[in-house]
Design a protein around this motif. Structure first.
Motif, PDB file in Angstrom:
ATOM      1  N   VAL A  73     -41.109   5.414 -56.218  1.00  0.00           N
ATOM      2  CA  VAL A  73     -41.690   4.192 -55.750  1.00  0.00           C
ATOM      3  C   VAL A  73     -43.001   3.786 -55.056  1.00  0.00           C
ATOM      4  CG1 VAL A  73     -40.946   1.920 -54.874  1.00  0.00           C
ATOM      5  CG2 VAL A  73     -39.292   3.589 -56.009  1.00  0.00           C
ATOM      6  N   HIS A  74     -43.540   2.901 -55.743  1.00  0.00           N
ATOM      7  CA  HIS A  74     -44.691   2.886 -54.958  1.00  0.00           C
ATOM      8  C   HIS A  74     -45.364   3.213 -53.686  1.00  0.00           C
ATOM      9  CE1 HIS A  74     -48.917   0.721 -54.272  1.00  0.00           C
ATOM     10  NE2 HIS A  74     -49.612   2.021 -55.113  1.00  0.00           N
ATOM     11  N   TYR A  75     -44.932   1.947 -53.425  1.00  0.00           N
ATOM     12  CA  TYR A  75     -44.406   1.072 -51.797  1.00  0.00           C
ATOM     13  C   TYR A  75     -44.074   2.560 -50.483  1.00  0.00           C
ATOM     14  CZ  TYR A  75     -44.103  -1.193 -47.799  1.00  0.00           C
ATOM     15  OH  TYR A  75     -43.962  -1.676 -45.990  1.00  0.00           O
ATOM     16  N   VAL A  76     -43.073   3.250 -51.471  1.00  0.00           N
ATOM     17  CA  VAL A  76     -42.424   4.238 -50.820  1.00  0.00           C
ATOM     18  C   VAL A  76     -43.650   5.373 -50.744  1.00  0.00           C
ATOM     19  CG1 VAL A  76     -40.855   5.926 -50.762  1.00  0.00           C
ATOM     20  CG2 VAL A  76     -39.920   3.733 -51.348  1.00  0.00           C
ATOM     21  N   ALA A  77     -43.675   5.826 -51.516  1.00  0.00           N
ATOM     22  CA  ALA A  77     -44.855   7.353 -51.802  1.00  0.00           C
ATOM     23  C   ALA A  77     -45.996   6.360 -51.044  1.00  0.00           C
ATOM     24  CB  ALA A  77     -45.299   6.954 -53.373  1.00  0.00           C
ATOM     25  N   THR A  78     -46.629   5.514 -50.405  1.00  0.00           N
ATOM     26  CA  THR A  78     -47.709   4.744 -50.308  1.00  0.00           C
ATOM     27  C   THR A  78     -47.771   4.987 -48.194  1.00  0.00           C
ATOM     28  OG1 THR A  78     -47.891   3.164 -50.908  1.00  0.00           O
ATOM     29  CG2 THR A  78     -49.077   4.172 -51.446  1.00  0.00           C
ATOM     30  N   HIS A  79     -46.482   4.383 -47.971  1.00  0.00           N
ATOM     31  CA  HIS A  79     -45.927   4.759 -46.833  1.00  0.00           C
ATOM     32  C   HIS A  79     -45.510   5.648 -45.568  1.00  0.00           C
ATOM     33  CE1 HIS A  79     -47.739   0.797 -47.982  1.00  0.00           C
ATOM     34  NE2 HIS A  79     -47.837   1.053 -46.307  1.00  0.00           N
ATOM     35  N   SER A  80     -44.765   6.724 -46.693  1.00  0.00           N
ATOM     36  CA  SER A  80     -44.151   7.497 -45.931  1.00  0.00           C
ATOM     37  C   SER A  80     -44.136   8.854 -47.327  1.00  0.00           C
ATOM     38  CB  SER A  80     -42.488   7.210 -46.920  1.00  0.00           C
ATOM     39  OG  SER A  80     -41.702   8.152 -46.383  1.00  0.00           O
ATOM     40  N   SER A  81     -43.658   9.726 -46.220  1.00  0.00           N
ATOM     41  CA  SER A  81     -43.618  11.181 -47.267  1.00  0.00           C
ATOM     42  C   SER A  81     -42.219  11.925 -46.048  1.00  0.00           C
ATOM     43  CB  SER A  81     -45.364  12.310 -45.704  1.00  0.00           C
ATOM     44  OG  SER A  81     -44.611  12.022 -44.366  1.00  0.00           O
ATOM     45  N   ARG A  82     -42.737  13.504 -47.054  1.00  0.00           N
ATOM     46  CA  ARG A  82     -41.458  14.498 -46.829  1.00  0.00           C
ATOM     47  C   ARG A  82     -40.921  14.651 -44.659  1.00  0.00           C
ATOM     48  NH1 ARG A  82     -38.841  15.068 -50.962  1.00  0.00           N
ATOM     49  NH2 ARG A  82     -39.966  15.220 -53.489  1.00  0.00           N
ATOM     50  N   ASP A  83     -42.547  14.551 -44.289  1.00  0.00           N
ATOM     51  CA  ASP A  83     -42.332  15.760 -43.130  1.00  0.00           C
ATOM     52  C   ASP A  83     -41.733  13.718 -42.119  1.00  0.00           C
ATOM     53  OD1 ASP A  83     -42.729  17.524 -43.833  1.00  0.00           O
ATOM     54  OD2 ASP A  83     -44.880  17.238 -43.749  1.00  0.00           O
ATOM     55  N   LEU A  84     -42.147  12.463 -42.227  1.00  0.00           N
ATOM     56  CA  LEU A  84     -41.986  11.559 -41.741  1.00  0.00           C
ATOM     57  C   LEU A  84     -40.649  12.026 -41.245  1.00  0.00           C
ATOM     58  CD1 LEU A  84     -43.283   9.695 -40.478  1.00  0.00           C
ATOM     59  CD2 LEU A  84     -42.285   7.737 -41.875  1.00  0.00           C
ATOM     60  N   ALA A  85     -39.452  11.827 -39.814  1.00  0.00           N
ATOM     61  CA  ALA A  85     -38.311  12.455 -39.275  1.00  0.00           C
ATOM     62  C   ALA A  85     -38.173  10.909 -39.125  1.00  0.00           C
ATOM     63  CB  ALA A  85     -38.457  12.145 -37.896  1.00  0.00           C
TER      64      ALA A  85
END
Lengths: 668, 198
Positions: A68-80
């Motif tokens: 999902v574009h919005y998820v890919a541009t505003h989150s990452s795997r390492d984020l708590a």
């Protein structure tokens, strides 16, 4: 698959809110009970659908659905995980969905709570809220859809804006939105009153708490934003007169004027047109604030929320202004005041003065925000209007307001005798003067600070006097002990005495603001075991540690803090380097030692080499009285909660049914 | 602070100067060259310039310029980094602001007055670099409008109150409004307060 479900639910919500809008128009005109109930159900369904859409988006974030574009541009795997949850509203699409969810929530609860008031007024109020709902959901569906999928799945997301990775950011936006959005309820009921020609005080009584809630959240949201700025941005302050901060302040100012002004209408049946104008202005400024934040017409620290949808909000502001003004103009005959006043030295006079000052403050902020645009348009000159301008203009107005906070509550309705004035003001005035004389003797020479201390003393004196007089009067009539009389006094008149508690919170805020006049700061470049001195503090650099975390490398400097040769403790200001980002973005984590007197605030600006020796660069501030801002916020919270506690008189009133026969209600 | 350290700090600040500082130095140099054409001024500058020059190196600029002096100038100028809300330079801590701090130090250290430093910035960036609107021309409107609105508001309130006082008072009971707010408890409390005040 889940993104498609989210998209489907979003469009279904657009459909149900459109239906609610149309059905409410018809039920408002025809007073059809079946259609009224159908409208209510559509409102409930819209809320459920918005909640589902938000739930789906949260799930996509938490499960790292980078397709999902919005998820890919505003989150990452390492984020708590906690931050993955809040990352949903860190960008345009998600924050708009949150806005729409809160709007649907307000519509849901307002409809639920006013079921006993079914009738044209409530129906038209639903029309207004549902129309706004359609606007927001439509904008999300067409322009800012958070469920758009990529045709590939990236291995990781781009991550959240590092500046937003902070606990205050988790609640600052939702609280501000609760404020911005919440003002739609009193606005919608005001418009409902005009449309249904029921322009008595019913809409004001119905929406009193619905006005207090957004007023509280808008204020608290701004203070939380201030806390975030203080801790994260690292410039030693909490309020920078950023255009977007100002945009949130505008509706809060007019909302405060409205909260005071409606009391005259409730008590004296006056200022009906004025109150309508105030709530229209307040809601317009809420949307205007959104327009400023999203459009990028002004430069701001909130630039991350900008997108091309600004013109749509500009258009909405225009629609609200034109529609509300025409409606108000055509209903002026229904808004004639019935009673009159006797003397300017009265509660009515005080409230009018209060309104003038709040509106002047609103204008001054608005003018400051818009002046660069106006100047460039008219003269071609690019002009900056920043903190020095706002401080110069707003401090005198703020002090006048503070003074009025002390005087107003002691003024009687209709007329206040000079004898009464002398009796009530003598001690508070003396106390106020004492509060200015003591610091003056101790060497304070800042005239604004002295005035602020004097006004704070006066207001505190009047508040204490009001509680004291009330408790004595109650005690003597009921035989209760002083403490019980105080408690019961507040319990029996929550609105009045809760209001005084809020005023006291405002006094504490002003005390905190006044501390700005005495701020000190130094820049220090310290090698190992070197020291710097600021005010009574000596800071000794004791080294740096480096810790590699999933998202950042944390460089933590250690400073020993001494006062009069005695070690007070250790401070650990940090530099966080987001090493996985292409831009290697750095953020600072300031270290603060706070007490009731002052904050020792240390910012680590980086590290360098000197004579082959590593040195750390610090910016150190001593900010007096800052903690009183946060304490004031808590006192305001307590005061607001007291004013919002249920009142048996309101319950009795709610049993009345307006517009529909009792039998129909029973059938429903 | 030892002399070596002071010199080292000066070197560091010089290093931080951005390209347009060089431009300003170039302008100053050119202006000075033009002045040589006039004999009296030439004599004056022949004396003054070497003196200033020697003073500049004998007493490093950073030693002369205190943070208070820099902040006096900085609060008049806005940070134009593009990310902060044009915060005054004395408050801003961003990288761009730090560069400007070094430039202000250098200009003040070179003997420029506060106003000359501000003028140099305005010459480079335009009025946008001033942290508040200038109190002249259209900028004056920024300062005059809020007090005007306040006075206008007071005037309006006075007119409204005058209109109200000229209207025939309507007895409270006749409006039927007070009945909604009537609360025996409050009445009793107010009565008690009145009695205590007698």
């Amino acid at each position: 698959m889940l993104a498609q479900l989210g998209n489907f639910v979003l469009w279904l919500a657009i459909f149900t809110s459109t239906y609610a809008c149309i059905a409410a128009i018809i039920s408002g005109r025809t007073k059809r009970l079946d259609l009224t109930i159908s409208t209510e159900r559509a409102v409930y369904a819209t809320f459920a659908l918005c909640l589902t859409a938000m739930g789906v988006l949260e799930y996509l974030f938490v499960t790292d659905s980078f397709n999902v574009h919005y998820v890919a541009t505003h989150s990452s795997r390492d984020l708590a995980t906690g931050y993955k949850f809040t990352a949903v509203w860190s960008g345009m699409q998600g924050s708009l969905l949150l806005w729409a969810l809160i709007l649907s929530g307000f519509n849901f609860f307002a409809t639920l709570k006013t079921r006993t008031l079914r009738g044209p007024l409530a129906s038209y109020a639903t029309v207004i809220i549902s129309f706004t709902q359609v606007f927001f959901l439509g904008l999300i569906g067409i322009h800012e859809n958070p469920f758009i999928e990529l045709n590939f799945t990236p291995p990781d997301g781009q991550g959240m804006n590092p500046l937003l990775v902070h606990p205050a950011m988790a609640i600052h936006p939702p609280m501000l939105y609760l404020g911005y959005v919440g003002f739609i309820v009193p606005y919608a009921f005001a418009m409902g009153a005009l449309l249904s020609r029921q322009a008595d005080e019913e809409w004001i009584r119905t929406t009193r708490r619905w006005t207090l809630v957004p007023w509280f959240f808008l204020g608290t949201g701004q203070l939380l934003g201030g806390k975030w700025a203080y801790v994260v941005l690292g410039w030693g302050g909490y309020w920078g007169w950023d255009p977007v901060e100002n945009a949130a302040l505008l509706p809060w100012l007019t909302g405060t004027a409205f909260l005071h002004s409606v009391m005259i209408q409730e008590k004296k049946d006056m200022l009906k047109v004025w109150n309508m104008a105030l709530i229209i202005l307040t809601f317009t400024l809420c949307i205007y604030g959104t327009f400023l934040t999203r459009s990028g017409v002004v430069s701001s620290v909130h630039a991350f929320a900008q997108s091309p949808i600004g013109p749509w909000f500009g258009a909405l502001v225009l629609v609200i202004v034109v529609f509300s003004s025409i409606l108000l103009y055509t209903r002026l005959d229904m808004l004639k005041s019935k009673t009159h006043y006797e003397s300017p030295i009265s509660r009515e006079g005080g409230f009018l003065l209060n309104n003038v000052l709040f509106l002047t403050a609103t204008f001054a902020v608005f003018w400051g925000v818009m002046f660069p645009i106006i100047s460039e348009a008219l003269t071609g000159d690019k002009i900056t209007v920043s903190a020095p301008y706002f401080n110069a203009v707003m401090v005198p107005i703020g002090l006048l307001l503070l003074l009025l906070t002390g005087i107003g509550p002691l003024l009687a309705w209709r007329k206040t005798s000079s004898q009464s004035l002398k009796r009530h003001f003598a001690y508070p005035t003396l106390f106020g003067l004492l509060c200015a004389i003591v610091p003056a003797v101790l060497g304070v020479r800042d005239i604004y600070a002295l005035i602020s201390f004097a006004c704070s003393g006066l207001v505190t004196g009047t508040i204490v006097s009001e509680f004291h007089r009330g408790a004595l009067a109650r005690g003597s009539s009921s035989g209760e002990s002083y403490i019980m009389a105080l408690i019961n006094l507040t319990r029996r008149n929550k609105r009045r005495y809760g209001g005084y508690v809020v005023h006291f919170g405002i006094v504490l805020l002003f005390i905190g603001f006044t501390g700005n006049a005495f701020n000190q700061d130094i820049e220090a470049e310290l090698a190992y075991q070197e020291s710097a001195t600021i005010g009574p503090y000596t800071l000794t650099y004791e080294g740096v540690t480096e810790e590699v975390k999933p998202l950042t490398v944390d460089l933590t400097a250690q400073l020993g803090v001494y006062k009069n040769g005695e070690r007070l403790g250790t401070m650990w200001p940090q530099q966080k380097v987001y090493y996985k980002r292409d831009d290697q973005q750095r953020t600072t984590e300031v270290s603060i030692r706070s007490n009731l007197r002052e904050d020792l605030y240390v910012l680590c600006q980086g590290f360098d080499q000197r004579d082959g020796q590593e040195v750390a660069l610090f910016h150190v501030y001593v900010n007096p009285l800052v903690i009183w801002v946060w304490i004031g916020a808590w006192v305001i919270t307590i005061g607001t909660l007291i004013t919002m506690l249920p009142d048996p008189r309101d319950k009795a009133r709610r049993r009345r049914v307006v517009g529909l026969p009792q039998e129909q209600e029973a059938v429903a | 602070m030892t002399r070596e350290k002071k010199e080292e700090k000066l070197e560091k600040k010089k290093h931080l100067l951005s390209s347009w500082d060089a431009l300003i130095k170039y302008r100053i140099k050119n202006r000075t060259s033009a002045l040589w054409r006039e004999p009296i001024r030439a004599l004056f500058f022949a004396f003054l310039l070497p003196s200033l020059f020697s003073l500049f190196f004998a007493l490093p600029a950073s030693a002369e310029v205190t943070k208070i002096q820099r902040d006096e100038v900085g609060k008049e100028l806005a940070c134009l980094c593009g990310t902060c809300p044009r915060r005054p330079l004395d408050e801003c801590t961003c990288g761009h602001a730090q560069q400007q701090h070094a430039r202000i130090d250098a200009l003040l250290g070179a003997g420029k007055t506060k106003q000359q430093v501000i003028d140099a910035y305005v010459a480079d960036f335009g009025k946008i670099v001033l942290s508040k609107p200038p109190a002249e021309g259209f900028g004056l409107m920024a300062w005059l409008m809020p007090p005007f609105v306040l006075v206008f508001g007071f005037f309006m309130v006075r007119n409204v109150l005058r209109t109200w006082s000229q209207s025939k008072p309507v007895p409270i009971a006749a409006t039927g409004q007070q009945s909604n707010e009537k609360d025996p408890y409050l009445d009793k409390l107010e009565q008690e307060l009145r009695e205590r005040e007698l």
